[in-house]
Scaffold this active site. Structure first.
Site, mmCIF file in Angstrom:
data_model
loop_
_atom_site.group_PDB
_atom_site.id
_atom_site.type_symbol
_atom_site.label_atom_id
_atom_site.label_comp_id
_atom_site.label_asym_id
_atom_site.label_seq_id
_atom_site.Cartn_x
_atom_site.Cartn_y
_atom_site.Cartn_z
ATOM 1 N N HIS A 1 0.711 -9.438 4.769
ATOM 2 C CA HIS A 1 -0.414 -8.492 4.741
ATOM 3 C C HIS A 1 -1.036 -8.520 3.337
ATOM 4 C CE1 HIS A 1 -2.196 -4.718 6.740
ATOM 5 N NE2 HIS A 1 -2.858 -4.874 5.607
ATOM 6 N N ASN B 1 -2.285 -10.893 8.635
ATOM 7 C CA ASN B 1 -3.262 -9.823 8.784
ATOM 8 C C ASN B 1 -4.637 -10.261 8.281
ATOM 9 O OD1 ASN B 1 -3.881 -6.867 9.239
ATOM 10 N ND2 ASN B 1 -4.484 -7.059 7.085
ATOM 11 N N GLU B 2 -5.629 -10.172 9.135
ATOM 12 C CA GLU B 2 -7.045 -10.289 8.780
ATOM 13 C C GLU B 2 -7.385 -11.467 7.855
ATOM 14 O OE1 GLU B 2 -8.357 -6.516 7.241
ATOM 15 O OE2 GLU B 2 -8.317 -5.601 9.227
ATOM 16 N N GLN C 1 0.806 -1.219 0.000
ATOM 17 C CA GLN C 1 0.000 0.000 0.000
ATOM 18 C C GLN C 1 0.839 1.269 0.000
ATOM 19 O OE1 GLN C 1 -2.669 -1.874 3.246
ATOM 20 N NE2 GLN C 1 -4.015 -0.477 2.167
#
Ligand code: FCB
Length: 429
Positions: free
Chosen positions: A113, A157-158, A21
């Site tokens: 991620h 992550n998630e 990102q």
């Protein structure tokens, strides 16, 4: 001031980012490939050029009183081809971590991620149990090369968010739709990956803290008296909160809580996911509901409720993401303050919360939404790559320095109350 501070001395204040990102030019992962193939609406391109500008970005973090920073390392840079580790990538991340440490900022390092090296994606990523071996090898490599610089590790992550977008709604690579089996396998595979990484990191590094980042929406029934709404909310909560945390929580030194919103769920007899109900878009009670530019409801109480609930795990909780996509700077500052208040209430109630990391340090590439959502404490100019502090960055610094919450009414970050009162009737329409 003689009263006790709202946050303990050891409390971590900082922001979170993820490699794809912010770094730019992540050419060897499944996102980049899908972007190039035109299968995604936006391309990450140079992102924030954080790969080159990280020192400047950490200067900002330090200057605004952050004492912690969550970042992810990009597996596809470290191992662009299966089994072929790029030492230059590891050297780069050493410099990045040293740059944080040199500024007195505690790194919180995420190993995975959302993005995958293309070869790992092509092998079926988390849906194939055998692939865990490749992840374990990567974790060993990272522990060996960077382990001396990192005390806080976020393994994955998630998992639920990745499973949903990659296999159910089909808007992220590999664009599966309605493939609940692959979604379930992804959550299971990532939970195993967490447990494996936990063992490796402790075996190699001893006394470090290892957790994973859980996406933690607060789920509620729209009409609590209606059995079917309650059932939908319960099953959604089971799938999104209870089971994924239970699966990974065996070995856990802390839980990363990524909190953005609540889900107000109502039963719908039709639709693919009817077991989980649908999000209710309409009003709820007297007050108008507020939504971010992501369409996520702003509901700060949910953070306190989640922290209280997860305190039952008996491990410290780290708010590993919380933030707002908006162009309204007063709303951003208010969001920050309201959520820090929720954290302070949880702390007062005896919940062990060890830190709060805002999403994000900079405006960045927000996956399938591209560069439109603005989450940064610092605005990114995508032409000059200049960063500009937003009022919320100043407010955050003030709170981090004093470890105290300001009184909103007397704070320069908010309009005087008379103005907000006049605005209220309009906001309801
Ligand atoms: C979370 C992701 C993070 C960012 C924020 C807005 O789900 O972990 O990468 O996209 O949402």
């Amino acid at each position: 001031m003689s009263t006790r501070p709202d946050f303990p001395e050891t409390f971590l204040f900082g922001a979170a980012t993820a490699a794809h990102q912010v770094e730019g030019d992540n050419r060897h992962n499944d996102w980049w490939r899908a972007e190039r193939q035109g299968r995604l609406p936006h391309s990450s391109g140079a992102a924030c050029r954080h790969f080159e500008l990280y020192e400047q970005d950490f200067d900002l973090a330090r200057g605004f009183a952050h004492n912690a920073h969550r970042l992810s390392i990009e597996w596809s840079r470290i191992e662009p081809r299966e089994g072929r580790v790029d030492p230059a990538a590891l050297d780069h991340y050493r410099r990045v971590l040293e740059a944080l440490r040199g500024r007195g900022i505690e790194p919180v390092l995420t190993l995975h991620h959302f993005t995958h090296p293309c070869w790992f994606a092509d092998a079926g990523a988390w849906t194939r149990p055998d692939n865990l071996r490749a992840f374990a090898r990567y974790v060993e490599t990272v522990a060996e090369a960077l382990g001396d610089l990192v005390g806080w590790w976020v393994t994955v992550n998630e998992p639920t968010v990745l499973a949903k977008h990659a296999h159910v709604t089909g808007d992220w690579p590999p664009f599966g739709r309605g493939d609940w089996k692959a979604a379930r396998r992804t959550v299971l595979g990532m939970s195993r990956a967490h447990r494996t990484a936990y063992d490796i990191l402790h075996r190699r590094l001893g006394d470090v803290r290892v957790g994973f980042a859980h996406s933690a929406p607060w789920v509620m029934a729209r009409r609590p008296a209606t059995l079917l709404d309650r059932f939908a909310a319960l099953s959604r909560d089971l799938a999104l909160n209870r089971l994924p945390v239970r699966l990974a929580a065996g070995p856990l030194d802390f839980l990363g809580v990524n909190y953005y919103t609540r889900a107000l769920v109502h039963w719908r007899p039709r639709g693919t996911a009817r077991l989980f109900g649908e999000d209710w878009p309409g009003p709820d009670g007297e007050e108008p509901r507020r939504f971010s530019e992501m369409g996520w409801e702003v509901w700060p109480q949910g953070l306190e409720l989640q922290l209280r609930r997860f305190s039952a795990l008996g491990v410290p909780l780290l708010v590993s993401e919380n933030g707002l996509a908006t162009g309204d700077e007063e709303a951003r500052s208010r969001f920050l303050l309201d959520h820090l208040r929720a954290v302070a209430r949880a702390l007062r109630a005896g919940v062990q919360v060890c830190g709060y990391l805002w999403w994000s340090l900079l405006d960045n590439f927000e996956w399938a939404e591209g560069f439109r959502p603005r989450f940064g404490l610092f605005a990114t100019d995508y032409v000059s790559f200049a960063r500009t502090a937003r009022p919320a960055a100043e407010l955050f610094a003030e709170i981090a320095r004093s470890r105290r919450l300001p009184d909103a009414l007397n704070s320069p970050y908010f309009a005087p109350p008379a103005v907000s009162r006049r605005q209220r009737p309009d906001a309801r329409r």
